[in-house]
Design a protein around this motif. Structure first.
Motif, mmCIF file in Angstrom:
data_model
loop_
_atom_site.group_PDB
_atom_site.id
_atom_site.type_symbol
_atom_site.label_atom_id
_atom_site.label_comp_id
_atom_site.label_asym_id
_atom_site.label_seq_id
_atom_site.Cartn_x
_atom_site.Cartn_y
_atom_site.Cartn_z
ATOM 1 N N TRP A 199 72.090 18.711 12.962
ATOM 2 C CA TRP A 199 72.862 17.622 12.371
ATOM 3 C C TRP A 199 72.794 17.705 10.849
ATOM 4 O O TRP A 199 71.698 17.662 10.278
ATOM 5 C CB TRP A 199 72.297 16.285 12.844
ATOM 6 N N GLY A 252 74.022 18.026 30.040
ATOM 7 C CA GLY A 252 74.451 18.009 28.637
ATOM 8 C C GLY A 252 74.174 19.319 27.920
ATOM 9 O O GLY A 252 74.883 19.695 26.968
ATOM 10 N N SER A 296 71.474 12.672 21.627
ATOM 11 C CA SER A 296 72.031 13.741 20.788
ATOM 12 C C SER A 296 73.032 14.586 21.574
ATOM 13 O O SER A 296 74.033 15.047 21.018
ATOM 14 C CB SER A 296 70.924 14.618 20.194
ATOM 15 N N ASP A 307 70.944 7.154 15.290
ATOM 16 C CA ASP A 307 70.950 6.683 16.686
ATOM 17 C C ASP A 307 69.971 7.474 17.551
ATOM 18 O O ASP A 307 69.359 6.933 18.477
ATOM 19 C CB ASP A 307 72.375 6.695 17.281
ATOM 20 N N LYS A 330 74.997 13.505 23.867
ATOM 21 C CA LYS A 330 76.252 12.748 23.890
ATOM 22 C C LYS A 330 76.990 12.919 22.567
ATOM 23 O O LYS A 330 78.213 13.102 22.547
ATOM 24 C CB LYS A 330 75.978 11.261 24.167
ATOM 25 N N ARG A 331 76.254 12.863 21.460
ATOM 26 C CA ARG A 331 76.855 13.116 20.144
ATOM 27 C C ARG A 331 77.504 14.501 20.122
ATOM 28 O O ARG A 331 78.597 14.693 19.610
ATOM 29 C CB ARG A 331 75.788 13.107 19.046
ATOM 30 N N ALA A 339 78.488 16.325 22.640
ATOM 31 C CA ALA A 339 79.664 16.379 23.518
ATOM 32 C C ALA A 339 80.865 15.739 22.822
ATOM 33 O O ALA A 339 81.995 16.233 22.921
ATOM 34 C CB ALA A 339 79.363 15.678 24.844
ATOM 35 N N ASP A 340 80.612 14.645 22.103
ATOM 36 C CA ASP A 340 81.702 13.973 21.382
ATOM 37 C C ASP A 340 82.277 14.875 20.290
ATOM 38 O O ASP A 340 83.494 14.953 20.118
ATOM 39 C CB ASP A 340 81.204 12.665 20.740
ATOM 40 N N GLU A 341 81.398 15.524 19.551
ATOM 41 C CA GLU A 341 81.875 16.429 18.499
ATOM 42 C C GLU A 341 82.558 17.637 19.139
ATOM 43 O O GLU A 341 83.581 18.107 18.640
ATOM 44 C CB GLU A 341 80.710 16.865 17.595
ATOM 45 N N GLY A 342 81.991 18.093 20.228
ATOM 46 C CA GLY A 342 82.557 19.229 20.965
ATOM 47 C C GLY A 342 81.949 20.547 20.523
ATOM 48 O O GLY A 342 81.787 20.781 19.320
#
Lengths: 368, 368
Positions: B338, B42, B248, B15, B250-251, B253-256
């Protein structure tokens, strides 16, 4: 997607955009070495130099700084020819690093005539002359060939050239014209996004580098050359733009430098004609009007900032306003890099509608 | 696609790669202003600072230079703590710009112990201390928190931190630990390609900026901040990487942050265990072994350059060799940004096969 008609970044063709997504590689491995070789050789037909072309990860301003700090020492006398805000910036960088800068300031909208340069050179024993080829802020292209001839005939000064918004779009003969350092940026004529910038360094540029005492590290010519000679970047480069440039330079080779230059000249002539038909006045001295960006005076009674804002919000068309002291007084169309005539026509149409919306009356005889 | 296991650039998630292809926008328009705001916010949970985070178009080396030239003056006394080649580079940049650099050189493979830093600080009245958080060349993570504590307790020196290959991967408390300037690069922990670098500048960093006399233009903190305050970059930025970072972050932040730090710690522990099982010796002092890059000694009888070359050609797996004086003596695995455990396992498998191909005998008891 908005019709992006600013003088860089330019819209990017689909195949180049796809290349930006290439998965990462080792920038110190054989794949990168082959990529660097292809890109460097792909740039050469536009630079027209047999000397080194160095690739930087920075903007055009970064390579302007590189041109100065790698060739000069504090206290060096420099003639900074300025016809607009980027010319002012080139001189300001030299001052920042301690050069003794004399300025040849031409009224904005005009070009530096060779005679004016000759007169200025007679005033002092300069180590370098700084000149902007295409002044993005005013839409003027300096007569670089003639200026170079004068600098070479009248002085021993290094000739450092800002070709950020001209290289790749108009003919430049780096070696034949005797240019010592010339720089450009990826987001202008090269059909790729911003992120990379390039500097060509000729033999006299390298001699100057050996003597130059201005401090530099990230922007060092020598580090870039030493690594390039082994197929590597000195520092980790903006790989997506490298991948894009690999594709865009093939596109540009297919179209051919001559055809690209003709396309830019034709589009610029067309835009100037369309502006006249709208009854608008060009900002640039027409003898030196740029083939990559056209600056137009905001007509009396129209708010320049409202014009660019309304074109964007109501007609999804993005043009640039004036910079610095020209804010609100001019607007600028970019027609460089990858574009098709239809996009320019659409932008002119959006401009016409916006002007009418803002109460401007198109003079009788102008196209509807 | 090769299994890319170098310590940056790292592989990029699909993504984020798709976002790199986003069509260009006006970097001085409202879309960019919103993008800059999102990206800056972010980054904040990883920087852990309430102060300014400035975004540069350059590599990690560029922001190392920015940290120095924006806070120091020629003649300033600087303590450069070095545990490897990036520490050496940080000191070299300060010297290039005329700082009087004292070095605390730790034997490569080791970390800078707080006591050693305390002793070094007692030797002189330093304007700044330069320290590498994670030394990519040796696979060692300095105990930054403890070092910062000592610097704050024992001196009035500015603390300038190279967190290029640690930020985003391991916990850092910029404000709480009293760090004045800290920098990182996009291609390390941030799940995006190279092209951008970031610098956080705290209140003491800004005070130093006002006094600092080293010359700078492209890398100027003030120009970056003045433009950032109006939602713009000072110079045209590497837009594809900005678009990627928007996704990235946002990714991330989602993972934390906590989960990301745990993933890095677990992968590093796993890799170290796997190396031991192969009978290999780690280069780093294990108390300070990095959570983002693992350096391993090439076993006796194996040609280190043949090892990395053969892994690439025969097993499509790219690891890094040693840099500078460690060339041929170590190899390095990147496990940052990643990644999934399977890719690391595959790389270890490729390593095992390559070692066997090169005649290495895996000791009895090691995993087959």
């Amino acid at each position: 997607m908005a019709n992006l008609r600013i003088p860089g970044p330019t819209p990017i063709p689909d195949d180049v955009r796809a290349a930006l997504s290439t998965q990462m590689i080792n920038h110190r491995g054989p794949e990168f070495a082959a990529l660097l070789e292809r890109v460097t050789e792909g740039l050469r037909p536009f630079f027209r130099t047999e000397s080194d072309i160095l690739i930087y990860t920075c903007s055009g301003t970064g390579v302007l700084e590189a041109a100065i700090v790698n060739t000069l020492s504090p206290g060096d006398k420099v003639l900074a020819i300025s016809i607009g805000s980027f010319g002012d910036r080139f001189g300001a960088i030299a001052e920042t690093y301690g050069a003794e800068v004399e300025r040849l300031n031409i009224e904005w909208g005009g070009a530096a005539e060779p005679d004016a340069v000759r007169d200025a050179l007679r005033g002092g024993d300069y180590q370098a002359v700084l000149v902007t080829h295409n002044e993005t802020s005013t839409g003027v292209e300096n007569p670089l060939r003639a200026i170079a001839q004068v600098v070479r005939a009248e002085s021993k000064a290094l000739l450092l050239v800002d070709a950020v918004s001209s290289m790749g779009c108009v003919p430049i003969e780096t070696d034949n014209w005797g240019i010592d350092v010339i720089v450009t940026g990826s987001q202008k004529g090269w059909e790729v996004p911003p992120g990379l910038a390039m500097a060509a360094v000729g033999p006299r540029g390298w001699e100057a580098f050996k003597r130059a005492k201005m401090p530099r590290f990230y922007l060092d010519f020598g580090k870039h050359k030493d690594f390039a000679d082994k197929g590597q970047p000195p520092w980790t480069p903006a790989l997506p733009v490298m991948f894009g440039l690999d594709v865009s330079l093939k596109r540009m080779a297919d179209e051919g430098p001559g055809a690209i230059f003709d396309r830019h000249a034709a589009a610029a002539a067309n835009i100037r004609g369309q502006m006249r038909k709208l009854g608008l006045e060009l900002f640039a001295d027409e003898r030196y009007a740029s083939n990559t960006v056209t600056a137009v005076k905001v007509p009396t009674g129209v708010d320049g900032k409202a014009l660019t804002a309304k074109m964007r919000t109501d007609y999804d068309t993005v043009i640039a306003g004036g910079q610095g002291k020209l804010a609100g007084q001019i607007f600028r169309f970019g027609h460089l890099g990858w574009f098709e005539q239809q996009e320019l026509d659409d932008a002119v149409d959006a401009l016409r509608k916006t002007l009418v919306d803002l109460g401007y009356r198109i003079p009788a005889g102008a196209s509807a």
